[in-house]
Design a protein around this motif. Sequence first.
Motif, PDB file in Angstrom:
ATOM      1  N   GLU A   1      14.233  42.953  10.737  1.00 25.52           N
ATOM      2  CA  GLU A   1      15.469  42.724  10.715  1.00 25.52           C
ATOM      3  C   GLU A   1      16.603  43.795  10.998  1.00 25.52           C
ATOM      4  O   GLU A   1      17.338  43.294  11.308  1.00 25.52           O
ATOM      5  CB  GLU A   1      15.829  41.311   9.867  1.00 25.52           C
ATOM      6  CG  GLU A   1      15.488  40.323   9.583  1.00 25.52           C
ATOM      7  CD  GLU A   1      15.396  39.019  11.060  1.00 25.52           C
ATOM      8  OE1 GLU A   1      16.797  39.570  11.810  1.00 25.52           O
ATOM      9  OE2 GLU A   1      14.646  38.739  11.207  1.00 25.52           O
ATOM     10  N   SER A   2      16.125  44.884   9.838  1.00 19.21           N
ATOM     11  CA  SER A   2      17.171  46.107  10.679  1.00 19.21           C
ATOM     12  C   SER A   2      16.483  46.805  11.621  1.00 19.21           C
ATOM     13  O   SER A   2      17.343  48.367  11.313  1.00 19.21           O
ATOM     14  CB  SER A   2      16.924  47.048   9.158  1.00 19.21           C
ATOM     15  OG  SER A   2      15.779  47.339   8.397  1.00 19.21           O
ATOM     16  N   GLN A   3      15.708  46.689  11.900  1.00 17.79           N
ATOM     17  CA  GLN A   3      15.209  47.907  12.829  1.00 17.79           C
ATOM     18  C   GLN A   3      16.086  47.325  14.108  1.00 17.79           C
ATOM     19  O   GLN A   3      16.070  45.968  14.826  1.00 17.79           O
ATOM     20  CB  GLN A   3      13.900  48.025  13.028  1.00 17.79           C
ATOM     21  CG  GLN A   3      13.037  48.070  11.753  1.00 17.79           C
ATOM     22  CD  GLN A   3      13.459  49.474  11.706  1.00 17.79           C
ATOM     23  OE1 GLN A   3      14.017  50.659  11.541  1.00 17.79           O
ATOM     24  NE2 GLN A   3      14.236  49.471   9.913  1.00 17.79           N
ATOM     25  N   PRO A   4      15.375  48.345  15.396  1.00 17.92           N
ATOM     26  CA  PRO A   4      15.462  47.842  16.678  1.00 17.92           C
ATOM     27  C   PRO A   4      15.210  47.010  17.084  1.00 17.92           C
ATOM     28  O   PRO A   4      13.949  46.506  16.742  1.00 17.92           O
ATOM     29  CB  PRO A   4      15.895  48.513  17.666  1.00 17.92           C
ATOM     30  CG  PRO A   4      15.394  50.539  16.929  1.00 17.92           C
ATOM     31  CD  PRO A   4      14.737  49.872  15.156  1.00 17.92           C
ATOM     32  N   THR A   5      15.409  45.604  18.111  1.00 14.44           N
ATOM     33  CA  THR A   5      15.179  44.898  18.660  1.00 14.44           C
ATOM     34  C   THR A   5      13.693  44.913  19.586  1.00 14.44           C
ATOM     35  O   THR A   5      12.497  43.721  19.619  1.00 14.44           O
ATOM     36  CB  THR A   5      15.596  44.009  19.235  1.00 14.44           C
ATOM     37  OG1 THR A   5      16.140  44.595  20.051  1.00 14.44           O
ATOM     38  CG2 THR A   5      16.946  42.780  17.798  1.00 14.44           C
ATOM     39  N   VAL A   6      13.287  45.958  19.939  1.00 13.95           N
ATOM     40  CA  VAL A   6      12.548  45.825  20.631  1.00 13.95           C
ATOM     41  C   VAL A   6      11.049  47.811  20.219  1.00 13.95           C
ATOM     42  O   VAL A   6      11.778  48.377  19.771  1.00 13.95           O
ATOM     43  CB  VAL A   6      12.356  46.602  22.097  1.00 13.95           C
ATOM     44  CG1 VAL A   6      11.287  46.546  22.477  1.00 13.95           C
ATOM     45  CG2 VAL A   6      13.426  45.505  22.798  1.00 13.95           C
TER      46      VAL A   6
END
Length: 220
Positions: A25-30
Amino acid sequence: MKKVTALFLVMTMLLSLTAFGAFAESQPTVLRIACENEPAHLDTQVITNDCVSMISQHIFETLYTYDEDYNVVPMLAESDETTDDGKMVTITLRQGVKFHNGKEMTAEDVYASLNRWFEYGSRSSQIKAYLEKLEVKDASTIVMTFTQPYSAWKNLFAFINGGPAIYPSEVMEGATKTALTEEQYIGTGPYRFVGHEAARYFLLEKFEDYTPRTESVSGL
């Protein structure tokens, strides 16, 4: 929608699947991760290739898995009981677990998956020699009867690499040692299979209806 892409590998797992959702959730989406070769397929029941396992462990799950101390712990199983001097094992399944097609997992799916693995699985030869019968007791319970006590069954059930991943019963209908097709890559894991382009990538996407276990994070 959150997507995970990879050059042959979607992601490696250092923390438990239950923890990854919060991490992501706290990371880039890809997220793109490379693997050294292209898997022939992702049907983890019938192959022990490491790159296959690195991808498939996010799509498929087993009844048991390993914690950070390599103890066998339940995954899709809720609990188990051994009776008849170690020859009968009753496994109660978690309820409310959904496959990527929206279907809720039941004992019929587990029964079909185990039967296919017993017959054609990469790691099933040992347990198959001791298995007398496998039965569905009710919608959330299966029963295994062995010809003699066989304590190694739970360790074998915890392997995703060549182990008894759980698929929908309709996918298992008629399944043999021939690998499943990409349309049949339907599991209960936190990511679902979306697509594959040869020599380029496998694409997985976050499964919004994933139901994680509630225990504290530990290993897989």
